[in-house]
Design an enzyme around this catalytic site. Structure first.
Site, PDB file in Angstrom:
ATOM      1  N   SER A  44      -4.228  43.144  45.019  1.00  0.00           N
ATOM      2  CA  SER A  44      -5.164  42.171  45.575  1.00  0.00           C
ATOM      3  C   SER A  44      -4.976  42.071  47.084  1.00  0.00           C
ATOM      4  O   SER A  44      -3.878  42.305  47.587  1.00  0.00           O
ATOM      5  CB  SER A  44      -4.903  40.800  44.948  1.00  0.00           C
ATOM      6  N   TYR A  57       0.418  33.630  43.001  1.00  0.00           N
ATOM      7  CA  TYR A  57      -0.418  34.819  42.879  1.00  0.00           C
ATOM      8  C   TYR A  57      -0.130  35.802  44.014  1.00  0.00           C
ATOM      9  O   TYR A  57       0.051  36.997  43.771  1.00  0.00           O
ATOM     10  CB  TYR A  57      -1.896  34.417  42.872  1.00  0.00           C
ATOM     11  N   LYS A  61       1.399  39.673  43.582  1.00  0.00           N
ATOM     12  CA  LYS A  61       0.687  40.869  44.033  1.00  0.00           C
ATOM     13  C   LYS A  61       1.469  41.602  45.137  1.00  0.00           C
ATOM     14  O   LYS A  61       1.434  42.822  45.212  1.00  0.00           O
ATOM     15  CB  LYS A  61      -0.726  40.513  44.489  1.00  0.00           C
TER      16      LYS A  61
END
Length: 154
Positions: A44, A57, A61
């Protein structure tokens, strides 16, 4: 809550640990057949920039990008290339629900020089390229698919 330990554990289970486990199974099979192979991880843009209220998150990533580079180093001599693509928001059904509202998506969208979020084909085209022989010399690459978002700074 900034750090939600239950969420942190679950997101690392899916975004990091599962990738390592599946990649190990794949690599063992390829190596046992003395074949060549390609792994493409879906990371991402959140691994490359800080996003407000996304610490877990973003961290997962970023870890996946590190896993990608480490696997590329370890598996390259075994004829297995490993790369990652790092899309911005992708306009899947979930992406449209989460980011389609101008109030939510507008601030992010305003930082994308191409002026739009990614469509599914924008990501699949890069994945197909990375899986193909046309990218035969690419190993350990982390490719943003973000319309320029990561060049704009935080």
């Amino acid at each position: 809550m900034l750090f939600n330990n239950n969420y942190l554990y679950r997101i690392f289970e899916v975004n990091v640990r599962a990738v390592i486990q599946v990649s190990q199974i794949f690599a063992r099979g390829i190596i046992s057949r003395d074949a060549s192979g390609v792994i493409v991880n879906i990371s991402s843009q959140a691994s490359l920039v800080a996003l407000n209220k996304h610490v877990n998150y973003c961290a997962s990533k970023a870890a996946l990008d590190s896993v990608t580079r480490s696997m590329a180093m370890e598996l390259g001599p075994k004829k297995i290339r490993v790369n990652a693509c790092n899309p911005t928001v992708v306009m899947t059904e979930l992406g449209r629900k989460a980011w389609g509202d101008p109030k939510t998506g507008g601030p992010v969208l305003s930082r994308i020089p191409l002026g739009r979020f990614a469509e599914i084909e924008d990501v699949t085209n890069v994945v197909l390229f990375l899986l193909s022989d046309k990218s035969a010399m690419m190993n350990g690459a982390i490719l943003p698919i973000d319309g320029g978002f990561t060049i704009t700074g935080v």
